[in-house]
Design a protein around this motif. Structure first.
Motif, PDB file in Angstrom:
ATOM      1  N   GLY A   1     -47.233  54.037   9.920  1.00  0.00           N
ATOM      2  CA  GLY A   1     -46.238  55.032  10.675  1.00  0.00           C
ATOM      3  C   GLY A   1     -46.231  54.769  11.991  1.00  0.00           C
ATOM      4  O   GLY A   1     -45.205  54.695  12.642  1.00  0.00           O
ATOM      5  N   ASN A   2     -47.234  54.500  12.972  1.00  0.00           N
ATOM      6  CA  ASN A   2     -47.452  54.357  14.291  1.00  0.00           C
ATOM      7  C   ASN A   2     -46.570  53.164  14.506  1.00  0.00           C
ATOM      8  O   ASN A   2     -45.799  53.076  15.538  1.00  0.00           O
ATOM      9  N   LEU A   3     -46.649  52.119  13.839  1.00  0.00           N
ATOM     10  CA  LEU A   3     -45.915  50.915  13.883  1.00  0.00           C
ATOM     11  C   LEU A   3     -44.703  51.106  13.710  1.00  0.00           C
ATOM     12  O   LEU A   3     -43.686  50.224  14.631  1.00  0.00           O
ATOM     13  N   SER A   4     -44.275  51.807  12.502  1.00  0.00           N
ATOM     14  CA  SER A   4     -42.761  51.850  12.310  1.00  0.00           C
ATOM     15  C   SER A   4     -42.185  52.716  13.433  1.00  0.00           C
ATOM     16  O   SER A   4     -40.948  52.351  14.065  1.00  0.00           O
ATOM     17  N   ILE A   5     -42.780  53.709  14.013  1.00  0.00           N
ATOM     18  CA  ILE A   5     -42.097  54.492  15.394  1.00  0.00           C
ATOM     19  C   ILE A   5     -42.009  53.209  16.448  1.00  0.00           C
ATOM     20  O   ILE A   5     -40.905  53.119  17.118  1.00  0.00           O
ATOM     21  N   LYS A   6     -42.972  52.551  16.662  1.00  0.00           N
ATOM     22  CA  LYS A   6     -43.110  51.694  17.978  1.00  0.00           C
ATOM     23  C   LYS A   6     -42.092  50.748  17.846  1.00  0.00           C
ATOM     24  O   LYS A   6     -41.213  50.175  18.893  1.00  0.00           O
ATOM     25  N   GLN A   7     -41.738  50.317  16.474  1.00  0.00           N
ATOM     26  CA  GLN A   7     -40.710  49.137  16.167  1.00  0.00           C
ATOM     27  C   GLN A   7     -39.420  49.700  16.044  1.00  0.00           C
ATOM     28  O   GLN A   7     -38.399  49.169  15.750  1.00  0.00           O
ATOM     29  N   GLN A   8     -39.128  51.165  15.840  1.00  0.00           N
ATOM     30  CA  GLN A   8     -37.877  51.726  15.674  1.00  0.00           C
ATOM     31  C   GLN A   8     -37.527  51.228  14.306  1.00  0.00           C
ATOM     32  O   GLN A   8     -36.200  50.855  13.942  1.00  0.00           O
ATOM     33  N   ALA A   9     -38.154  51.163  13.366  1.00  0.00           N
ATOM     34  CA  ALA A   9     -38.027  50.556  12.122  1.00  0.00           C
ATOM     35  C   ALA A   9     -37.464  51.690  11.004  1.00  0.00           C
ATOM     36  O   ALA A   9     -37.416  53.017  11.297  1.00  0.00           O
ATOM     37  N   VAL A  10     -37.279  51.245   9.918  1.00  0.00           N
ATOM     38  CA  VAL A  10     -36.783  52.118   8.802  1.00  0.00           C
ATOM     39  C   VAL A  10     -37.255  51.793   7.456  1.00  0.00           C
ATOM     40  O   VAL A  10     -37.786  50.810   7.377  1.00  0.00           O
ATOM     41  N   GLN A  11     -37.315  53.029   6.409  1.00  0.00           N
ATOM     42  CA  GLN A  11     -37.787  52.274   5.185  1.00  0.00           C
ATOM     43  C   GLN A  11     -36.624  51.789   4.502  1.00  0.00           C
ATOM     44  O   GLN A  11     -35.583  52.531   4.114  1.00  0.00           O
ATOM     45  N   PRO A  12     -36.660  50.685   3.870  1.00  0.00           N
ATOM     46  CA  PRO A  12     -35.258  50.051   3.234  1.00  0.00           C
ATOM     47  C   PRO A  12     -35.179  50.691   1.991  1.00  0.00           C
ATOM     48  O   PRO A  12     -36.266  51.013   1.106  1.00  0.00           O
ATOM     49  N   GLU A  13     -34.116  50.367   1.266  1.00  0.00           N
ATOM     50  CA  GLU A  13     -33.653  50.640  -0.102  1.00  0.00           C
ATOM     51  C   GLU A  13     -34.015  49.346  -0.921  1.00  0.00           C
ATOM     52  O   GLU A  13     -33.521  48.311  -0.334  1.00  0.00           O
TER      53      GLU A  13
END
Length: 792
Positions: A286-298
């Motif tokens: 979750g923290n890496l997702s925030i750091k990379q401004q990532a999204v959950q893909p479909e």
């Protein structure tokens, strides 16, 4: 299947893993993440992605969830493997932190509203059994601050420590007495006392050591000081040692007892460790997702559709040198499942290909991907890559041979569930031979329905992509006027290599470039020029499109400014209307005050009844004029209502749009409330209507005291129990205010009693100039104890 073995390194996923591991908070989470395999089941992957999304949501929401103490717990589990083992104080403390943390997290995430918001996390914590008493029992015996067993842990320990405390006080007293005695004799060194072997000793000048009865425990380095324990302290010290042994034994008994209580829970504790590790992995992701401004893909089984996709390692590097990454828009589908990317060297072909490969590995590992919302990714069971030069001296393989070895694996194993990546396909040998081999391999992969991305400079592969179903060309763009790549991918057409332009940009002499062009031949030159021309035209059209977009944005800003100005003007208009109404209301209040003062003056002068009625009529006329002006300042769309006017009806004057509400009807007149103003108006002058907003417009809250007083005026005066001298000013003021406020009917409660107050009121009303008639209330409403007076 991942091929080759070093594919994580080829696609930079090893660097992603290294970054991810830094976000773990405990050994268990770090170990679980290090050992985690790629997901092979789609449902499990989707659940993992949801868990990461939920954990990110928890982190970003600022919801004060309990912080799990990620302490070392493995050694506790090792100790609890054996019945009869004993946890020490430190292990007991860590057990407390873990049990309490798990308990509080379970209670937090399994509450109804949070279980609905974070269902996957709630499921994890609902899978464990934990009770509050487990950690509270530890709190009863362990001082969590000092990390020592409390005296209250047992009656025996209370007794032992009480005895030790008493002995230590006695020892202190005896030692201080000895210290004072030898200090006065001058037998002690400047430091006076010290500790040796955890025992309190005197610092005796060595020349006097034989003068003191005691035990020598140490000597200073130069021999001038002897450290001695006075003999009188030795029996006390021995007794203290005995009781300290008893204390240690009792503490060990208590620790064994609490360990025996925890021993049956060892399986639950093992589960705790699993939950801690899993939650740690999710929070790291979750923290890496925030750091990379990532999204959950479909997850989509027939499509890869990425917008604003970014290679996270490259992006991080560019940020360090204060540059921005050019995001990637790319799409692969069952119709066009292989993309052939061409374009200039160092133009971004390999980065585009590696970005898709890296994001697929991140997805398979249960990570969010750095792309725009709405990203769609096909889930592949196999990822295969041929990137870079794997020339091997040991295996006697050339660059081209190593490529062919990989191509053999691709041909054998690639299928519809495979994503393959081939960089510079066909390179490493004679283009006249390498090109056809590459083309044949590509045809096979098309037939296998495998998804893939190929980069190339070979014209035959570009031509093949133009005419073969399943293949599609794509080009990395190049700015001719600046002789530099833009790193933008354009799908639908092949790209020129811009070999001469890149050579020129690299500083190669013009004479050499011209000589090379002459050797190339017209046909090849013409083909390359055509592609270059197409690319240039695309850049030109793109410039026009950007210009149109800028003009459109400018127009939209102008429209927004116009709308804003219009809105501000409307607000200003309403403000002016309200200020105008305020002024009118102020005039009305001033008129009321003038009327009140005038009535009092005329009464004092003894003005006759008819004269005061004339004054009242003049003021009423003025009030009507002001009311009409106020009505004209309000413009509400009105519909006429044909039904009869009753109390509660919304009405307006014939020549005014302002709506009021009927609060009372008497005979052929109605009392109408316009805002905060009561007006008495003949019924035949009113029109029954319906306002669009179904409510009288609220006036400004900046009304003057007169209106406030009027709104609070009580139509009933109670003077029961008053003397005539007390009642007269009250009655006089009450009637004057009723006249000023335009009240038509009032009620005076005087009671029956002896009849003195009742007769006084009746006589006063006869003489009051604005009273038209008065009578007693009905028997049901007070009879002769209440008088109703009508004013006019």
């Amino acid at each position: 299947m991942l091929y080759p073995e070093n594919i994580e390194h080829l696609l930079d996923f090893d660097k992603i893993k290294a970054k991810l591991l830094k976000y773990t908070l405990c050994e268990e989470g770090h170990a679980l993440l290090s050992q985690q395999a790629y997901f092979s089941d789609e449902e499990d992957l989707i659940k993992e992605l949801k868990a990461v999304s939920e954990t990110r949501k928890v982190i970003e929401s600022g919801d004060a969830y309990p912080t799990l103490s990620f302490v070392r717990f493995k050694d506790v589990l090792e100790t609890l493997k054996f019945e009869g083992s004993t946890l020490n104080e430190d292990q007991l403390l860590r057990s407390h932190h873990v049990i309490k943390g798990i308990f509080e997290l379970q209670r937090f995430f399994t509450k109804k509203e949070r279980a609905e918001a974070y269902p996957v996390i709630a499921e994890l914590f609902a899978s464990i059994s934990v009770e509050k008493a487990w950690y509270q029992n530890i709190e009863k015996i362990l001082d969590l601050e000092k990390v020592e067993i409390k005296s209250s842990a047992s009656d025996e320990l209370i007794k032992i420590r009480s005895k030790l405390s008493k002995l230590e006080r006695t020892s202190e007293k005896v030692f201080n007495s000895e210290l004072k005695n030898y200090l006065q004799k001058g037998w002690l060194a400047d430091q006076k006392e010290s500790f040796r072997s955890n025992r309190r000793v005197l610092a005796v000048l060595s020349e006097y050591k034989r003068q003191i009865a005691g035990l020598v425990l140490d000597v200073s380095g130069n021999g001038t000081i002897t450290f001695m324990e006075p003999a009188v302290l030795q029996p006390i010290a021995a007794e203290i040692s005995e009781w300290e042994v008893k204390e240690r034994k009792e503490i060990e008994r208590i620790l064994r007892a609490i360990t025996a209580e925890l021993f049956p829970l060892r399986n639950e504790f093992k589960h705790f460790n699993i939950v801690i590790a899993q939650f740690d992995v999710w929070q790291a992701k979750g923290n890496l997702s925030i750091k990379q401004q990532a999204v959950q893909p479909e997850i989509n089984n027939k499509l890869i559709a990425l917008s604003q996709a970014r290679h996270p390692i490259l992006e991080s590097h560019l940020k360090e040198v204060k540059r921005s990454i050019v995001p990637l828009d790319i799409q692969l589908s069952d119709k066009h499942h292989i993309l052939v990317i061409s374009g200039p060297n160092a133009g971004g072909k390999s980065v585009a290909m590696k970005t898709v490969g890296l994001l697929q590995l991140m997805l398979k590992f249960g990570l969010h991907i750095p792309a725009a919302e709405g990203a769609k990714m096909k889930f592949f069971t196999s990822v295969m890559a041929d990137i870079g030069d794997d020339q091997s001296i040991e295996d006697d393989l050339s660059t081209y041979s190593s490529h062919l070895v990989k191509m053999t694996e691709f041909v054998k194993k690639a299928d519809k569930n495979t994503l393959f990546l081939i960089d510079e396909m066909g390179s490493g040998t004679d283009p006249a031979l390498g090109g056809p081999i590459a083309e044949a391999i590509l045809e096979h992969l098309v037939n296998q329905k495998a998804y893939g991305i190929v980069t190339t400079h070979y014209s035959n592969l570009k031509d093949k992509a133009q005419v073969t179903e399943g293949l599609q060309n794509a080009a990395m763009s190049f700015e001719m006027n600046k002789l530099r790549p833009t790193y933008e991918l354009h799908i639908g057409q092949p790209g020129a290599s811009y070999a001469f332009e890149v050579a020129q940009r690299s500083g190669l002499p013009t004479a050499i470039i011209n000589a090379a062009k002459a050797k190339l031949g017209n046909q090849k030159s013409t083909s390359e020029q055509s592609l270059s021309q197409i690319q240039n035209e695309k850049q030109y059209l793109k410039g026009i499109r950007k210009n149109n977009q800028r003009q459109t944005e400018h127009l939209e800003k102008l429209i927004a400014n116009y709308e804003g100005l219009k809105s501000r003007l409307e607000k200003q208009k309403k403000k002016l209307i309200l200020e105008f109404e305020e002024k009118l209301l102020a005039d009305y209040n001033e008129a009321n005050r003038d009327l009140e003062n005038y009535i009092r003056e005329q009464k004092e002068k003894g003005q006759n009844r008819e004269g005061l009625k004339k004054v009242r009529q003049d003021i009423d006329a003025k009030r009507q004029v002001l009311a009409k002006k106020i009505n004209k300042s309000d413009r509400q769309p009105i519909q006429e209502n044909k039904s009869p006017i009753v109390v509660g009806s919304e009405v307006k004057l014939e020549d005014s749009p302002r709506i009021g509400k009927v609060v009372e009807i008497r005979k052929n007149k109605a009392t109408v409330l316009f805002g905060n103003i009561n007006s008495t108006i003949p019924l035949d002058h009113l029109i029954h209507c319906v306002s669009e907003n179904n409510a009288p417009k609220k006036t400004t809250n900046k009304t003057t005291n007169t209106l406030v007083e009027k709104s609070k005026f009580d139509h009933v005066l109670d003077i029961r129990g008053k003397y005539k001298d007390e009642a007269m000013p009250l009655l006089d003021q009450f009637l004057d205010q009723a006249v000023v406020y335009g009240i038509d009917k009032v009620q005076i409660i005087h009671g029956k009693g002896t009849g003195v107050l009742k007769n006084f009121v009746q006589q006063y009303l006869k003489e009051y100039p604005f009273v038209t008639q008065f009578e007693y209330e009905t028997d049901a409403s007070g009879g002769k104890g209440v008088t109703i007076a009508e004013l006019g």
